[in-house]
Scaffold this active site. Structure first.
Site, mmCIF file in Angstrom:
data_model
loop_
_atom_site.group_PDB
_atom_site.id
_atom_site.type_symbol
_atom_site.label_atom_id
_atom_site.label_comp_id
_atom_site.label_asym_id
_atom_site.label_seq_id
_atom_site.Cartn_x
_atom_site.Cartn_y
_atom_site.Cartn_z
ATOM 1 N N ARG A 162 -10.572 8.849 -7.076
ATOM 2 C CA ARG A 162 -9.473 9.672 -7.632
ATOM 3 C C ARG A 162 -9.404 9.525 -9.157
ATOM 4 O O ARG A 162 -8.324 9.449 -9.745
ATOM 5 C CB ARG A 162 -8.121 9.298 -7.034
ATOM 6 C CG ARG A 162 -7.979 9.536 -5.553
ATOM 7 C CD ARG A 162 -8.017 11.026 -5.223
ATOM 8 N NE ARG A 162 -7.610 11.262 -3.844
ATOM 9 C CZ ARG A 162 -8.407 11.128 -2.790
ATOM 10 N NH1 ARG A 162 -9.673 10.766 -2.954
ATOM 11 N NH2 ARG A 162 -7.955 11.378 -1.574
ATOM 12 N N SER A 237 -1.156 12.883 -1.255
ATOM 13 C CA SER A 237 -0.907 11.443 -1.447
ATOM 14 C C SER A 237 -0.252 11.233 -2.801
ATOM 15 O O SER A 237 -0.783 11.661 -3.818
ATOM 16 C CB SER A 237 -2.221 10.655 -1.441
ATOM 17 O OG SER A 237 -2.893 10.826 -0.231
ATOM 18 N N GLU A 333 -1.020 8.543 -7.800
ATOM 19 C CA GLU A 333 -2.204 9.398 -7.925
ATOM 20 C C GLU A 333 -1.780 10.675 -8.663
ATOM 21 O O GLU A 333 -2.549 11.282 -9.391
ATOM 22 C CB GLU A 333 -2.704 9.732 -6.512
ATOM 23 C CG GLU A 333 -3.897 10.646 -6.480
ATOM 24 C CD GLU A 333 -4.191 11.157 -5.077
ATOM 25 O OE1 GLU A 333 -3.791 12.290 -4.767
ATOM 26 O OE2 GLU A 333 -4.828 10.426 -4.309
HETATM 27 N N1 EPU Z 1 -1.278 4.476 7.655
HETATM 28 C C1 EPU Z 1 -0.115 3.904 8.126
HETATM 29 N N2 EPU Z 1 1.063 4.556 7.907
HETATM 30 C C2 EPU Z 1 1.118 5.748 7.246
HETATM 31 C C3 EPU Z 1 -0.070 6.320 6.757
HETATM 32 C C4 EPU Z 1 -1.270 5.654 6.964
HETATM 33 O O1 EPU Z 1 -0.130 2.830 8.733
HETATM 34 O O2 EPU Z 1 2.225 6.277 7.110
HETATM 35 C C5 EPU Z 1 -2.571 3.803 7.938
HETATM 36 C C6 EPU Z 1 -3.330 4.574 9.020
HETATM 37 O O3 EPU Z 1 -2.999 4.159 10.290
HETATM 38 C C7 EPU Z 1 -4.767 4.236 8.695
HETATM 39 C C8 EPU Z 1 -4.764 4.098 7.192
HETATM 40 O O4 EPU Z 1 -3.407 3.873 6.806
HETATM 41 O O5 EPU Z 1 -5.120 3.007 9.258
HETATM 42 C C9 EPU Z 1 -5.373 5.258 6.460
HETATM 43 O O6 EPU Z 1 -4.650 6.444 6.707
HETATM 44 P P1 EPU Z 1 -5.293 7.906 6.552
HETATM 45 O O7 EPU Z 1 -6.592 7.989 7.260
HETATM 46 O O8 EPU Z 1 -4.247 8.912 6.888
HETATM 47 O O9 EPU Z 1 -5.712 8.016 5.036
HETATM 48 P P2 EPU Z 1 -5.025 7.524 3.687
HETATM 49 O O10 EPU Z 1 -5.767 6.341 3.183
HETATM 50 O O11 EPU Z 1 -3.565 7.376 3.884
HETATM 51 C C10 EPU Z 1 -6.631 8.930 2.171
HETATM 52 C C11 EPU Z 1 -6.501 9.908 1.035
HETATM 53 C C12 EPU Z 1 -6.093 11.292 1.548
HETATM 54 C C13 EPU Z 1 -7.169 11.770 2.515
HETATM 55 C C14 EPU Z 1 -7.303 10.733 3.641
HETATM 56 C C15 EPU Z 1 -8.434 11.053 4.582
HETATM 57 C C16 EPU Z 1 -5.870 8.585 -0.898
HETATM 58 C C17 EPU Z 1 -4.808 8.219 -1.868
HETATM 59 N N3 EPU Z 1 -5.527 9.422 0.068
HETATM 60 O O12 EPU Z 1 -5.325 8.776 2.735
HETATM 61 O O13 EPU Z 1 -6.068 12.175 0.440
HETATM 62 O O14 EPU Z 1 -6.851 13.031 3.048
HETATM 63 O O15 EPU Z 1 -7.578 9.410 3.083
HETATM 64 O O16 EPU Z 1 -9.667 10.865 3.950
HETATM 65 O O17 EPU Z 1 -7.008 8.118 -1.052
HETATM 66 C C18 EPU Z 1 -4.700 13.148 -1.239
HETATM 67 O O18 EPU Z 1 -5.402 12.539 -2.057
HETATM 68 O O19 EPU Z 1 -3.759 13.898 -1.597
HETATM 69 C C19 EPU Z 1 -4.951 12.962 0.181
HETATM 70 C C20 EPU Z 1 -4.181 13.496 1.118
#
Ligand code: EPU
Length: 338
Positions: A162, A237, A333
């Site tokens: 990012r 995010s 972000e």
């Molecule tokens: N999780 C929780 N609670 C929550 C959200 C997430 O416990 O409320 C845990 C999930 O269970 C999982 C982990 O966190 O174990 C990761 O969650 P998720 O796969 O939803 O991805 P993320 O790390 O929260 C990132 C990106 C997203 C992208 C997704 C999928 C960043 C800041 N965000 O989110 O990007 O869509 O991975 O690749 O890196 C964005 O940048 O706007 C965005 C949506």
């Protein structure tokens, strides 16, 4: 090209924050952009594109330049690859659908990301195991000081998680006018290893997915977890996933054995900020019209009439609580405009 006064920016940012631009102009050609940048009467300029990664916290006194450059064309083509030139004002998801209609591969995992193509390199957009840098060839940007067009290839962009040169050394100095992407025409390299995609494809009953199937799976996952900015204001995010030392992580793991993590290097671990925020009890919390999304704690939302300041206050209290509970600093972000 007309300079308008006192224009509400509510429809120009996906958070739906209702602040005003004292002066506002839309540009649809490079020549117009050059001319606007030369206007001496408006020394302060504010560049606005898809508005999907900003939080506006007050009225903007500068001249807001809305980049509405359109067009998708083929720059170069071989038997196996195609290089697309995409103008900055093209909506990103529209581009993804266009490329899938032409059976060009590479963008399918990046389906349904809000915003415009010109801002995609700034934060090296990414989702489900793919980042913009994986399909990026170069971008053209107008240097604000000289009004000259400059090319940035992948190396010069200094892409990170990012992150890019446009958030650092080049911040505020250039306007990205077009992005050149290299996509495949055949032998598409599918990225379906991400657990959620694998599961979704299984549920769809698909064993040998096409790029179109992967896109459909990503769209289904995103729709199930992430709010649609057309329905509830948000910027995806709000925070980046923090990268912490292995030492701190091991300590946290003792108290929280279920803490999710991704290894980054031999000494660093990435922790999902969404998990940290949820553990602090913020998931689904609402303060007035500012809130934390009920299905994904990493996304802050505007239920209608929240001000940028209210969203920012909520973000700050989340940061403070996470720091206190886990000794982990989470950083936005989203680009906060103060
Ligand atoms: N999780 C929780 N609670 C929550 C959200 C997430 O416990 O409320 C845990 C999930 O269970 C999982 C982990 O966190 O174990 C990761 O969650 P998720 O796969 O939803 O991805 P993320 O790390 O929260 C990132 C990106 C997203 C992208 C997704 C999928 C960043 C800041 N965000 O989110 O990007 O869509 O991975 O690749 O890196 C964005 O940048 O706007 C965005 C949506």
């Amino acid at each position: 090209m007309k300079i308008q006064e006192n224009i509400s920016l509510k429809d120009y940012n996906t958070f739906g924050i209702d602040v005003k631009a004292k002066f506002f102009v839309e540009v649809t050609s490079l020549l117009q952009l050059q001319k606007v940048l030369e206007l001496k009467a408006y020394p302060e300029k504010f560049i606005l594109s898809g508005g999907s990664n900003i939080l506006l916290t007050q009225d903007i006194k500068a001249l807001v330049i809305f980049i509405n450059l359109k067009g998708i064309s083929i720059e170069k083509e071989t038997d196996s690859d195609v290089v697309l030139k995409v103008m900055a004002g093209e909506n990103w998801h529209h581009l993804v659908l266009w490329s899938l209609d032409h059976n060009y591969g590479g963008l399918e995992n990046l389906s349904l990301i809000p915003g415009n193509t010109g801002t995609a390199p700034i934060q090296n957009i990414g989702a489900y195991g793919v980042e913009l840098k994986d399909v990026f060839k170069c971008c053209t940007a107008m240097e604000i000081a000289s009004r000259e067009l400059v090319e940035f290839d992948t190396e010069r962009c200094q892409f990170g998680y990012r992150d890019s040169i446009f958030k650092n050394k080049a911040k505020g100095k250039y306007i990205i006018t077009s992005v050149h992407l290299r996509l495949t025409k055949k032998n598409h390299q599918l990225n379906t290893n991400y657990g959620a995609i694998e599961n979704e494809l299984k549920e769809m009953g698909i064993v040998y997915p096409t790029i179109q199937d992967v896109s459909k799976a990503v769209i289904a996952i995103r729709r199930s977890k992430l709010p649609d900015p057309n329905e509830i204001g948000n910027s995806g995010s709000f925070f980046k996933n923090p990268i912490v030392s292995k030492k701190l992580f091991e300590k946290l793991k003792k108290s929280y054995p279920n803490i999710p993590s991704y290894p980054i290097s031999s000494s660093e671990i990435k922790i999902p900020a969404g998990w940290l925020i949820e553990q602090c009890g913020f998931k689904g919390k609402r303060v007035g019209d500012a809130g934390v999304h009920e299905k994904q704690a990493l996304v802050l939302v505007n239920y209608g009439n929240a001000s940028g300041k209210e969203i920012l206050d909520l973000a700050t209290s989340i940061q403070d609580t996470v720091k206190k509970k886990f000794n982990v600093v989470i950083t936005p972000e989203v680009n906060i405009i103060r």
